[in-house]
Design a protein around this motif. Structure first.
Motif, PDB file in Angstrom:
ATOM      1  N   ASP A 189       0.804  -1.223   0.000  1.00  0.00           N
ATOM      2  CA  ASP A 189       0.000   0.000   0.000  1.00  0.00           C
ATOM      3  C   ASP A 189       0.835   1.270   0.000  1.00  0.00           C
ATOM      4  OD1 ASP A 189      -2.278  -1.500  -0.035  1.00  0.00           O
ATOM      5  OD2 ASP A 189      -2.806  -1.164   2.063  1.00  0.00           O
ATOM      6  N   THR A 239       2.204   1.719  -3.527  1.00  0.00           N
ATOM      7  CA  THR A 239       1.105   1.903  -4.457  1.00  0.00           C
ATOM      8  C   THR A 239       0.504   3.293  -4.287  1.00  0.00           C
ATOM      9  OG1 THR A 239       0.625  -0.459  -4.359  1.00  0.00           O
ATOM     10  CG2 THR A 239      -1.106   0.953  -5.221  1.00  0.00           C
ATOM     11  N   SER A 281       2.944   5.864  -5.768  1.00  0.00           N
ATOM     12  CA  SER A 281       2.890   5.829  -7.238  1.00  0.00           C
ATOM     13  C   SER A 281       1.604   6.458  -7.754  1.00  0.00           C
ATOM     14  CB  SER A 281       3.004   4.387  -7.740  1.00  0.00           C
ATOM     15  OG  SER A 281       4.222   3.826  -7.338  1.00  0.00           O
ATOM     16  N   ASN A 282       0.497   6.149  -7.100  1.00  0.00           N
ATOM     17  CA  ASN A 282      -0.791   6.710  -7.500  1.00  0.00           C
ATOM     18  C   ASN A 282      -0.784   8.230  -7.348  1.00  0.00           C
ATOM     19  OD1 ASN A 282      -3.503   6.693  -8.354  1.00  0.00           O
ATOM     20  ND2 ASN A 282      -4.217   6.648  -6.245  1.00  0.00           N
TER      21      ASN A 282
END
Length: 126
Positions: free
Chosen positions: A106, A109, A112-113
């Motif tokens: 998480d 992620t 990156s998001n």
């Protein structure tokens, strides 16, 4: 009184708690909530002194904050759903995988998001 979860629709940890509730068959009320407004109100801070979301109040008045303890508690409300493990070893293995996902997947992620979505931008030396 019913189980109540304070969150916002885009909050991933709130989505996880709602998914656990759905799998467990536990009803959760999600009130209308405006972040940086409702979490500053005295009645919210009396229940949740840190003023953070997600925040959960059980039907009996028991309160929790932080997503993992809330999800674990909600899963435990329906022990026959098989979400918390049948014994301490199984529960520990479930917690191990939850922690791995939170700390190793998480985190990166979400970063990156945020980059792709433009919420944060990389440093560009002029």
């Amino acid at each position: 009184m019913s189980n109540t979860l304070w969150t916002v629709p885009q909050q991933n940890s709130g989505k996880i708690i709602r998914a656990v509730a759905a799998f467990a068959g536990v009803q959760i009320e999600i009130p209308v909530y405006e972040h940086f407004v409702d979490n500053k109100k005295p009645e919210f801070l009396a229940k949740f002194p840190h003023g953070k979301i997600p925040a959960f109040e059980a039907a009996d008045g028991f309160t929790l904050s932080e997503s993992t303890p809330i999800a674990r508690y909600v899963a435990g409300l329906a022990p026959n759903a098989g979400l918390v493990g049948a014994d301490t070893k199984t529960a520990a293995i479930i917690d191990q995988w939850v922690h791995l996902a939170e700390s190793e997947i998480d985190t990166y992620t979400a970063f990156s998001n945020a980059l792709v979505s433009g919420y944060i931008t990389p440093y560009n030396k002029p």
